[in-house]
Design an enzyme around this catalytic site. Structure first.
Site, PDB file in Angstrom:
ATOM      1  N   TYR A  53     -40.388  20.392  35.998  1.00  0.00           N
ATOM      2  CA  TYR A  53     -40.047  18.897  36.189  1.00  0.00           C
ATOM      3  C   TYR A  53     -39.150  18.159  37.968  1.00  0.00           C
ATOM      4  O   TYR A  53     -39.104  18.874  39.041  1.00  0.00           O
ATOM      5  CB  TYR A  53     -38.434  19.236  35.438  1.00  0.00           C
ATOM      6  CG  TYR A  53     -38.354  19.254  34.411  1.00  0.00           C
ATOM      7  CD1 TYR A  53     -39.586  18.858  33.076  1.00  0.00           C
ATOM      8  CD2 TYR A  53     -36.914  19.707  33.283  1.00  0.00           C
ATOM      9  CE1 TYR A  53     -39.635  19.267  31.789  1.00  0.00           C
ATOM     10  CE2 TYR A  53     -37.526  19.657  31.537  1.00  0.00           C
ATOM     11  CZ  TYR A  53     -38.564  20.054  30.932  1.00  0.00           C
ATOM     12  OH  TYR A  53     -38.471  20.075  29.843  1.00  0.00           O
ATOM     13  N   PRO A 216     -34.647  14.734  20.841  1.00  0.00           N
ATOM     14  CA  PRO A 216     -33.766  15.303  19.006  1.00  0.00           C
ATOM     15  C   PRO A 216     -33.760  13.726  19.208  1.00  0.00           C
ATOM     16  O   PRO A 216     -32.875  12.833  17.468  1.00  0.00           O
ATOM     17  CB  PRO A 216     -32.636  15.592  18.950  1.00  0.00           C
ATOM     18  CG  PRO A 216     -32.511  15.638  20.586  1.00  0.00           C
ATOM     19  CD  PRO A 216     -33.519  15.640  21.406  1.00  0.00           C
TER      20      PRO A 216
END
Length: 326
Positions: A53, A216
């Site tokens: 990241y 999600p």
């Protein structure tokens, strides 16, 4: 905040997992510090990151930001169940020909040392394979992870983006070595992406693995603003995908208005209602976004709402083989 066990382990984690992929990219360091402080104050103790990241030349930046946050003291590190990942190349010239995707014993050792250094910690609670490595044998993988567990640098091992049969194969190889093996699987799962219900979720549940859904909110599509987002560098791709799901998203928004809840919280509450799910990963870019998602944990969706969501976002038909046979 509510808490649950991570898979079959005795480790308790918060039912929301703070994702940090935006830190250093779309979220500056000071805002990231505020988000982590507020998350901890709200009872979110489960933090997820990855050594890649920051991306490209900045790979590792997110871990460094988290490390500098830990370094402020206040028992921040002691309060956090920390998860990071390994698999991607880090553009490190010292990796030489091993600067590729993969999970060799050599790479796992080197990259874990780098993660611990950036995170300013001596160990991580959950070390995850970011993707399946079809080249490296399980004998080498489990040898690599056993070393790190024995030395106290890692507590538990998890996977991400594994197929159901990958989970079974991994656990079978671990059992032969009398090693605990995997305790979790991080997988893409949301109202728009329900294919994991065919095999991944049933396999994880049967093996006692906690499922940690990433994306999600389907990359922002289920956040409530995708259809009205202004065109821009970040939103153009979301807007294009939203158009393909316009009818579903409009029905979804109407349902959320009817029950008086935000789209994001309904989408998160839906994942939390699945017994295979430990904690969905939320990835706030701002403190306000973090605050808005806290409601999801206490939101209980009734049977009628669940039926309406099923009608708007139909799943694959259950588990295999019944989903397509009998």
């Amino acid at each position: 905040m509510e808490y649950t066990f991570l898979g079959r382990t005795g480790l308790r984690v918060s039912r929301l997992c703070l994702g940090t992929m935006n830190f250093g990219v779309d979220t500056d360091e000071q805002t990231a510090f505020r988000i982590m402080d507020e998350a901890l104050d709200a009872g979110i103790t489960f933090f997820d990151t990855a050594n890649v990241y920051g991306w490209g030349e900045n790979a590792g930046l997110t871990e460094s930001i988290i490390g500098r946050w830990f370094a402020q003291g206040g028992q921040r590190r002691e309060k956090v169940v920390l998860a990071t990942k390994v698999y991607e190349p880090l553009s490190d010239p010292l990796d030489g020909p091993n600067d590729t995707r993969g999970l060799s014993l050599h790479k796992i050792r080197r990259h874990l040392e780098g993660s611990l250094r950036r995170l300013q910690t001596e160990h991580v609670e959950l070390y995850q394979m970011h993707h399946i490595d079809r080249r490296t044998p399980w004998e080498e993988l489990w040898e690599a992870f056993e070393i790190q567990v024995r030395t106290g640098k890692v507590s538990y091992i998890g996977s991400s983006n594994f197929a159901g049969w990958h989970l079974v194969k991994a656990q079978s190889a671990a059992k032969e070595r009398r090693f605990m093996g995997l305790v979790s699987e991080q997988h893409k799962y949301n109202l728009l992406e329900r294919l994991p219900e065919l095999e991944v979720l049933p396999a994880a549940q049967d093996l006692g693995l906690g499922v940690i859904p990433w994306s999600p909110l389907a990359g922002g599509l289920l956040g409530g603003r995708a259809l009205s987002a202004e065109k821009g560098a970040r939103t153009s791709a979301i807007s294009e995908r939203a158009e393909r799901h316009r009818v579903q998203l409009e029905k979804f928004s109407a349902l959320c208005r009817e029950i008086g809840e935000s789209e994001a919280n309904v989408a998160l509450a839906w994942t939390l209602a699945n017994p295979a799910v430990t904690a969905p990963i939320i990835g706030p870019r701002t403190v306000e976004q973090l605050r808005d998602t806290l409601r999801a944990v206490e939101l209980q969706l009734g049977k009628e709402v669940m039926r309406e969501l099923e009608a708007i976002f139909p799943g694959p038909g259950g588990e295999t083989p019944e989903a397509y046979a009998w």
